[in-house]
Design a protein around this motif. Structure first.
Motif, PDB file in Angstrom:
ATOM      1  N   GLN A 369       0.443  -1.262  -0.055  1.00 42.39           N
ATOM      2  CA  GLN A 369       0.093  -0.229  -0.136  1.00 42.39           C
ATOM      3  C   GLN A 369       0.762   1.247   0.231  1.00 42.39           C
ATOM      4  O   GLN A 369       0.851   2.233  -0.346  1.00 42.39           O
ATOM      5  CB  GLN A 369      -1.430  -0.035   1.295  1.00 42.39           C
ATOM      6  N   GLN A 370       2.147   1.065   1.022  1.00 40.76           N
ATOM      7  CA  GLN A 370       2.620   2.302   0.826  1.00 40.76           C
ATOM      8  C   GLN A 370       3.029   2.486  -0.683  1.00 40.76           C
ATOM      9  O   GLN A 370       3.481   4.034  -0.892  1.00 40.76           O
ATOM     10  CB  GLN A 370       3.878   1.875   2.267  1.00 40.76           C
ATOM     11  N   LEU A 371       4.108   2.193  -0.978  1.00 42.16           N
ATOM     12  CA  LEU A 371       4.775   1.248  -2.474  1.00 42.16           C
ATOM     13  C   LEU A 371       3.482   2.525  -3.413  1.00 42.16           C
ATOM     14  O   LEU A 371       3.888   2.883  -4.599  1.00 42.16           O
ATOM     15  CB  LEU A 371       5.147   0.518  -2.770  1.00 42.16           C
ATOM     16  N   SER A 372       2.717   1.903  -3.566  1.00 41.33           N
ATOM     17  CA  SER A 372       1.412   1.712  -4.227  1.00 41.33           C
ATOM     18  C   SER A 372       1.091   3.769  -3.892  1.00 41.33           C
ATOM     19  O   SER A 372       1.319   4.501  -5.605  1.00 41.33           O
ATOM     20  CB  SER A 372       0.102   1.332  -4.401  1.00 41.33           C
ATOM     21  N   SER A 373       1.488   3.746  -2.724  1.00 40.59           N
ATOM     22  CA  SER A 373       0.485   5.356  -2.598  1.00 40.59           C
ATOM     23  C   SER A 373       2.179   6.202  -3.460  1.00 40.59           C
ATOM     24  O   SER A 373       1.674   7.239  -3.998  1.00 40.59           O
ATOM     25  CB  SER A 373       0.403   5.550  -1.626  1.00 40.59           C
ATOM     26  N   ARG A 374       3.195   6.458  -3.659  1.00 40.79           N
ATOM     27  CA  ARG A 374       4.496   6.275  -3.844  1.00 40.79           C
ATOM     28  C   ARG A 374       4.286   6.729  -5.016  1.00 40.79           C
ATOM     29  O   ARG A 374       4.704   7.269  -5.472  1.00 40.79           O
ATOM     30  CB  ARG A 374       5.411   5.604  -2.787  1.00 40.79           C
ATOM     31  N   LEU A 375       3.743   5.429  -5.890  1.00 39.82           N
ATOM     32  CA  LEU A 375       4.021   5.243  -6.960  1.00 39.82           C
ATOM     33  C   LEU A 375       2.616   6.624  -7.751  1.00 39.82           C
ATOM     34  O   LEU A 375       3.216   6.685  -8.523  1.00 39.82           O
ATOM     35  CB  LEU A 375       4.019   3.343  -7.239  1.00 39.82           C
ATOM     36  N   VAL A 376       1.848   6.122  -7.154  1.00 41.13           N
ATOM     37  CA  VAL A 376       0.469   6.968  -7.969  1.00 41.13           C
ATOM     38  C   VAL A 376       0.896   8.221  -7.546  1.00 41.13           C
ATOM     39  O   VAL A 376       1.237   9.203  -8.720  1.00 41.13           O
ATOM     40  CB  VAL A 376      -0.615   7.190  -7.212  1.00 41.13           C
ATOM     41  N   ALA A 377       1.916   8.990  -6.589  1.00 41.62           N
ATOM     42  CA  ALA A 377       2.379  10.135  -5.910  1.00 41.62           C
ATOM     43  C   ALA A 377       3.888  10.418  -7.513  1.00 41.62           C
ATOM     44  O   ALA A 377       3.563  11.551  -8.031  1.00 41.62           O
ATOM     45  CB  ALA A 377       2.920  10.390  -4.749  1.00 41.62           C
TER      46      ALA A 377
END
Length: 452
Positions: A369-377
């Motif tokens: 979830q953290q990586l996904s959030s970072r990827l979207v950002a």
């Protein structure tokens, strides 16, 4: 030269088994039958039916065993804290070398102590001659007056008066009332004996009471009362309790009656006097037989003890005791092992709980979830950057776009071969197209004039 006759090398070498076996033989021969009192502790009754326990007092204790063949005759099942008196023989449990007693008979301590006192006093008075048949006085051939020493309200006086009224109502009865139960009851009985002898108003005396426990009848086992009965000038009939009850008064009296009613029958004339005489002889024979039986029983116990020392059953009991001990140790060991395994299982369960994939999966999911959030950002940031670059490039492209040039008032002229860049590409009467910012203009060339 000298000989080493006392050298250890010349002495007989004992094995431990031989030593224990010989010590057991010495103990069993030296203490073939003893009476022991103490408190029960550590009582155990395994499935074999044998009893194992300790007997202790305030300073010492001894291990004890009572085999199933003996304890089934016990009147009660003992428990820790019970005070008991036992008849036993001393032995040794060879496998461990433990000194122990083998109990053959058990009873409550209070009753046992009274019986022990009774037997001791009986032996003492018998040695003094108080029970001698030579001293016993026969009943008078004619009895007109009977004295009764007992409680005036008890069952004994009622039974005596009932029998006398039925068999010989002509007899006179003198009652000497007194207490026949309690610590000082013997004092009152002695006093009435002395009064009756001093008055000399009766032909015979009946001394007794109704039935009761050993404690209830204990005043008739007092040494002073025994001497008072022995010294009586009047014939004394002892009538204490029921037929199975026996007191010191019975042994020292001139005649012992099984019950107060039986005593009344003895002193009351009847057409069947021969039967009474036979009954009296039967009681005397019974008393003598009991003395003989007791002596024979003691001799039998000694012989049985000697036989038990050589009997295979004794070894079997030893082995049975060893088996019971091993079974109890196995039971405790299995319980300890099971408890240990349960603790290990609990610890493994906790370790498995800590190593459960669900915890790792939750952690990985959180990281995803953290990586996904970072990827979207990051994607948003890249799109924003690309859009900014695109806008800049579009602006730059727009600044050099022909359309922009046209918008500033310029135009583009095209012929059939494309954009006209030189007058040499144009011929008179040629049809041209002029592109301006807001459309196209069709023209026809009238003439061409080069520079110069």
């Amino acid at each position: 030269m000298y000989s080493q006759t006392n050298s250890p090398a010349n002495q007989s070498v004992y094995t431990v088994s031989r030593l224990n076996r010989e010590i057991r033989t010495i103990l069993e021969r030296g203490f073939a039958s003893i009476v022991l009192s103490g408190e029960i502790s550590n009582f155990v009754a395994p499935s074999s039916g044998h009893w194992y326990f300790s007997l202790k007092d305030d300073k010492s204790q001894v291990r004890a065993a009572m085999w199933r063949g003996n304890n089934r005759y016990a009147k009660f099942r003992p428990k820790d804290g019970d005070q008991v008196q036992v008849q036993a023989r001393v032995s040794l449990y060879e496998p461990r070398g433990d000194y122990q007693v083998i109990v053959e008979h058990m009873e409550a301590a209070g009753e046992g102590q009274l019986k022990q006192q009774f037997e001791a006093l009986k032996m003492q008075l018998a040695a003094q001659g108080l029970f001698s048949s030579a001293h016993k006085k026969p009943l008078p051939s004619t009895i007109n007056k009977v004295g009764v020493i007992t409680s005036s309200t008890g069952a004994a006086i009622k039974d005596i008066l009932t029998v006398l009224q039925r068999r010989a109502p002509q007899l006179e009865v003198v009652i000497y009332p007194c207490q026949v139960q309690g610590d000082q009851a013997h004092v009152g009985i002695i006093e009435k004996l002395e009064i009756a002898n001093a008055r000399n108003e009766v032909d015979v005396l009946i001394v007794g009471r109704g039935g009761g426990s050993l404690e209830d009848l204990w005043c008739f086992n007092h040494e002073q009362l025994a001497h008072a009965i022995y010294q009586s000038n009047l014939p004394v009939i002892s009538a204490v309790g029921h037929e199975i009850d026996t007191t010191i008064s019975d042994f020292v009296a001139d005649i012992r009656a099984a019950t107060p009613s039986a005593a009344a029958e003895l002193v009351s004339p009847d057409s069947n006097q021969l039967r009474d005489a036979i009954s009296h002889k039967r009681h005397q024979l019974h008393s003598a037989w009991r003395h003989q039986l007791h002596a024979r029983q003691q001799q039998l116990q000694i012989l049985q003890s000697r036989l038990a020392q050589q009997h295979p059953a004794n070894q079997l009991m030893q082995q049975q005791q060893r088996l019971d001990e091993l079974q109890m140790r196995l039971h405790h060991a299995m319980e300890a092992r099971l408890s240990h395994q349960q603790r290990n299982l609990s610890q493994l369960g906790m370790r498995m709980q800590r190593a459960n994939p669900s915890h790792q999966l939750a952690s990985a999911k959180y990281q995803l979830q953290q990586l996904s959030s970072r990827l979207v950002a990051a994607q948003k940031e890249q799109v924003y950057t690309a859009q900014s670059q695109l806008a800049q490039l579009a602006a730059r492209l727009d600044s050099i776009s022909p359309l922009a040039v046209l918008a500033r008032g310029y135009s583009i002229t095209k012929g059939e071969q494309g954009i006209i860049k030189s007058v040499q590409q144009v011929q008179p009467q040629q049809l041209l197209t002029t592109v301006v910012a807001d459309g196209e203009i069709k023209t026809q060339v009238i003439g061409v004039q080069p520079k110069g």
